[in-house]
Design an enzyme around this catalytic site. Structure first.
Site, short mmCIF file in Angstrom:
data_model
loop_
_atom_site.label_atom_id
_atom_site.label_comp_id
_atom_site.label_asym_id
_atom_site.label_seq_id
_atom_site.Cartn_x
_atom_site.Cartn_y
_atom_site.Cartn_z
N HIS A 408 0.82 -1.22 0.00
CA HIS A 408 0.00 0.00 0.00
C HIS A 408 0.85 1.27 0.00
CE1 HIS A 408 -3.81 1.72 -0.19
NE2 HIS A 408 -4.40 1.22 0.90
N ARG A 409 2.15 1.15 0.24
CA ARG A 409 3.04 2.31 0.12
C ARG A 409 3.23 2.70 -1.33
NH1 ARG A 409 8.21 -0.18 2.97
NH2 ARG A 409 7.69 -1.67 1.32
#
Length: 435
Positions: A408-409
């Site tokens: 999700h980064r």
């Protein structure tokens, strides 16, 4: 002048390895390119070739020895005309050819330890450490400087850790997975008349067991998966995919390829579908690199293969631009090498995304752990007959659940959802895989 043969670095991440098997013996003549040994690295068992010609004068490290550091002298090679006994005598006494920098580091380490002994307060009495974990030079525990620093940061007592390096030296791998307060592992536990009381923290379970030493591959798997779950914020997205059209196309293609000896698997088509989906949604073909985001322009798919030594991921490079027949041929060859432990570093290192298929075991759906530094992995389950809405009416279709794990980064949920949608559309309309 005799030539020392040293433990090679067979992969960029290799710091030590296991000398699995010698294929030569003292007195054997070798030429450049001859296979001398099989070495188990942190990824696979690989062949070690001679780079010079000569005669094997001596073997310094026996086969089966684990934790042999890169650069350690493992054998001596005599040139033509040299006396083999003299060449063998030229080998370092401990088998390790230490550079001056290494000796200086050990001297500094010894000096620091002596200062600590003079200044530290007397410690409370404790049970003596096992003799096997100390050296013969006054009882000092042998450990590399890096291992000592890691142990200090984690609050570990080195006397409770068994070293896997040369001469029982404690190395980085020994302390990375150790936990403070954990007791040394026992070789085996026999059933007793009265069950032992379970420990409240870090103790043994109340059941008989047989301890098995981790091989290099399993150690790397444990370290990398722990790193992935601790440092990568995973987001999971699942879609149900109809397989009927893909299965029909596969059957037709296999009939046309039968004369060429090629038989496509469902996995071959899924590799192509994942690569094509990455082409359609390039925002998912990325990796998080600290202050930068790497955007890849080629789809290199790492495919999970279960090998005897542990999971490994050979790579189909540029899968988005390769035909299905080429993908199938390459995958069969790579899977065979993986199971035999014969993969070369360039065949399993890299990859921009991964595919893990457990459908052949009947698994319906699962969430896979991302393989860093990649930012996504696609997990596919078994195709099965399920009730499904077909053209507005309820019917029965062959349906497979697919779950994408995304970093999700690097990948937003909406972008991950677009990728899953593209993958679903390509599988349900598979003619896009053959153009």
């Amino acid at each position: 002048m005799p030539t020392p043969i040293k433990m090679p670095a067979l992969s960029p991440t290799m710091e030590e390895g296991t000398l699995a098997k010698w294929l030569v013996k003292p007195g054997d003549k070798v030429e450049a390119g001859d296979i001398m040994a099989e070495i188990e690295t942190d990824k696979a068992t690989m062949e070690f070739e001679a780079v010079d010609e000569g005669t094997i004068a001596s073997i310094a490290v026996e086969e089966g020895t684990e934790g042999v550091k890169v650069g350690t002298v493992i054998a001596m090679l005599a040139e033509e005309g040299e006396d083999l006994d003299e060449a063998a005598a030229a080998a370092p006494a401990d088998g390790e050819d230490k550079p001056d920098e290494g000796k200086a580091e050990e001297a500094r380490e010894e000096k620091v330890e002596q200062e600590e002994k003079r200044t530290e307060a007397p410690a409370p009495a404790a049970a003596p450490a096992p003799a096997a974990k100390t050296s013969d030079d006054g009882g000092r525990i042998k450990a590399s400087p890096l291992a000592r620093r890691i142990a200090e940061d984690k609050g570990l007592d080195l006397s409770t850790i068994t070293g896997s390096g040369p001469n029982g030296r404690i190395v980085k791998a020994d302390v990375e997975d150790a936990k403070p307060g954990a007791a040394p592992a026992k070789a085996a536990v026999a059933p007793t008349s009265a069950p032992a009381k379970p420990a409240t923290q870090g103790g043994d379970l109340d059941a008989p067991y047989e301890a098995q030493k981790l091989n290099n591959v399993r150690k790397v798997i444990a370290r990398r998966l722990t790193e992935a779950k601790q440092t990568i914020p995973h987001i999971y997205l699942t879609v149900d995919v109809r397989l009927d059209a893909l299965l029909k196309l596969r059957s037709e293609l296999n009939k046309s390829l039968e004369a060429d000896g090629i038989k496509l698997s469902v996995n071959d088509l899924l590799i192509k579908a994942q690569a094509r989906a990455l082409q359609r949604v390039p925002l998912c073909n990325v990796s998080f690199q600290g202050d930068e985001l790497y955007q890849y322009t080629r789809e290199d798919i790492s495919v999970a293969v279960a090998a005897p030594s542990g999971l490994i991921t050979p790579i189909i490079r540029d899968a988005g631009r390769k035909g299905l027949a080429q993908i199938s041929t390459e995958m069969k060859e790579l899977a065979g090498k993986a199971r035999d432990g014969k993969l070369q570093p360039h065949e399993f290192q890299g990859g921009t995304a991964s595919l893990s298929n457990l459908g052949m075991f009947g698994t319906k759906q699962f969430d896979a752990v991302i393989n860093p530094p990649q930012a996504m992995i696609l997990a596919v389950g078994a195709g099965e007959q399920r009730p499904h809405v077909i053209n507005g009416a309820l019917g029965v279709a062959t349906v497979m659940s697919a779950t994408g794990s995304f970093d999700h980064r690097a990948i937003d949920g909406a972008d991950g959802a677009q990728f899953m949608q593209a993958f679903q559309q390509l599988v349900e309309n598979p003619m896009g895989l053959v153009v």
